[in-house]
Write an enzyme that holds these catalytic residues in place. Structure first.
Site, PDB file in Angstrom:
ATOM      1  N   CYS A  24     -28.476  25.395 -18.976  1.00 26.14           N
ATOM      2  CA  CYS A  24     -28.450  23.928 -18.900  1.00 26.14           C
ATOM      3  C   CYS A  24     -28.025  23.457 -17.499  1.00 26.14           C
ATOM      4  O   CYS A  24     -28.795  23.577 -16.565  1.00 26.14           O
ATOM      5  CB  CYS A  24     -27.576  23.349 -20.009  1.00 26.14           C
ATOM      6  SG  CYS A  24     -27.864  21.585 -20.250  1.00 26.14           S
ATOM      7  N   HIS A  79     -29.768  25.633 -24.896  1.00 27.99           N
ATOM      8  CA  HIS A  79     -28.442  26.241 -25.077  1.00 27.99           C
ATOM      9  C   HIS A  79     -28.517  27.427 -26.040  1.00 27.99           C
ATOM     10  O   HIS A  79     -28.116  27.318 -27.198  1.00 27.99           O
ATOM     11  CB  HIS A  79     -27.444  25.202 -25.596  1.00 27.99           C
ATOM     12  CG  HIS A  79     -26.934  24.275 -24.554  1.00 27.99           C
ATOM     13  ND1 HIS A  79     -25.849  24.575 -23.745  1.00 27.99           N
ATOM     14  CD2 HIS A  79     -27.376  23.067 -24.141  1.00 27.99           C
ATOM     15  CE1 HIS A  79     -25.629  23.577 -22.902  1.00 27.99           C
ATOM     16  NE2 HIS A  79     -26.548  22.639 -23.116  1.00 27.99           N
ATOM     17  N   GLU A 128     -26.671  29.888 -26.302  1.00 23.92           N
ATOM     18  CA  GLU A 128     -25.348  30.320 -26.808  1.00 23.92           C
ATOM     19  C   GLU A 128     -25.006  29.637 -28.127  1.00 23.92           C
ATOM     20  O   GLU A 128     -24.221  30.152 -28.905  1.00 23.92           O
ATOM     21  CB  GLU A 128     -24.263  30.067 -25.752  1.00 23.92           C
ATOM     22  CG  GLU A 128     -23.678  28.665 -25.696  1.00 23.92           C
ATOM     23  CD  GLU A 128     -24.606  27.639 -25.034  1.00 23.92           C
ATOM     24  OE1 GLU A 128     -25.727  28.012 -24.608  1.00 23.92           O
ATOM     25  OE2 GLU A 128     -24.210  26.454 -24.949  1.00 23.92           O
TER      26      GLU A 128
END
Ligand code: MN
Length: 246
Positions: free
Chosen positions: A107, A217, A219
């Site tokens: 990001c 994202h 994660e």
């Protein structure tokens, strides 16, 4: 391999805090790395000193990169900027690249890498990109797939890391960004876009050390998405190789 993760700055009434969602260290660990969270402000010698401890650098998400760094004044949609965080991360990134250390940008991390290498950013997608689809939904969970991305070219690091079923070229990802790549820096190759053309992933040249950056994202989705966990596994594997060779 030890993975340094840059952090957010979170201003509270009494002090500014160093903050990071647990998704980052959890996903680094799930991918096979040992996460180490870095301070957001670094003195002149500290980037090199930290890199001496690390095998990979993960540039995390967060507030906007200052437009001053790519020669623009801020639009009215730019709110949080931190020159201190920008300069710490640019120093870490450049020094990591100079060493041949693997770098993974997420990001803001993608945006920072593009700016550090000489590119520029769309400061605010909704007000600057007519016809763009949604990239910044309100309050939906981090692990909610929101829009699709399509892989470009063949044999990218991204494609190899995702290990999608044969013939599949799209994957749904989450999306929490109001900025995007405007001018891509030299030395980078776009490897995924959303349907409206927004750059969703780029990487460095394949003969160079691991450099992969994504606008979404991963994660936040590694608990439910084996392909997105694959990004962390590929990064940790590159860091392990670097550790063996250094
Ligand atoms: Mn997006």
């Amino acid at each position: 391999p030890i993975i340094g993760i840059t952090a957010f700055q979170d201003p509270k009434p009494r002090a500014r805090y160093i903050a990071l969602s647990e998704h980052y260290p959890r996903s680094v660990a799930a991918g096979g790395g040992l996460p180490l969270v870095l301070p957001t402000e670094l003195g002149p010698d500290e980037p090199e000193a930290y890199l001496d401890l690390l095998d990979g650098l993960l540039l995390s998400g967060g507030g906007d990169v200052s437009p001053l760094l790519y020669g623009e004044d801020p639009s009215s949609r730019i709110d949080t900027v931190s020159g201190a965080r920008d300069s710490a991360e640019i120093a870490l990134f450049k020094a990591a690249r100079a060493r041949g250390m693997p770098v993974f940008g997420i990001c803001r991390g993608l945006q920072l890498v593009n700016v550090a290498m000489g590119g520029s950013l769309v400061q605010d997608i909704p007000s600057e990109v007519p016809g763009a689809s949604g990239h910044s939904p309100g309050s939906i969970p981090m692990d909610e797939p929101y829009h699709r991305i399509t892989l470009l070219g063949r044999g990218s690091r991204l494609e190899a890391a995702l290990r999608l079923p044969a013939g599949e070229r799209t994957i749904a990802v989450n999306s929490f960004h109001h900025q995007a790549v405007k001018v891509l820096a030299p030395g980078l190759e776009v490897v995924a876009r959303s349907a409206d053309g927004v750059v969703e992933a780029f990487e460095g040249r394949r003969e160079e050390p691991f450099l992969l950056c994504v606008q979404f994202h991963p994660e936040g989705m590694t608990l439910r998405s084996a392909p997105l966990l694959g990004l962390f596994a590929a990064f940790a594997a590159a860091a392990a190789e670097y550790r063996k060779a250094r």
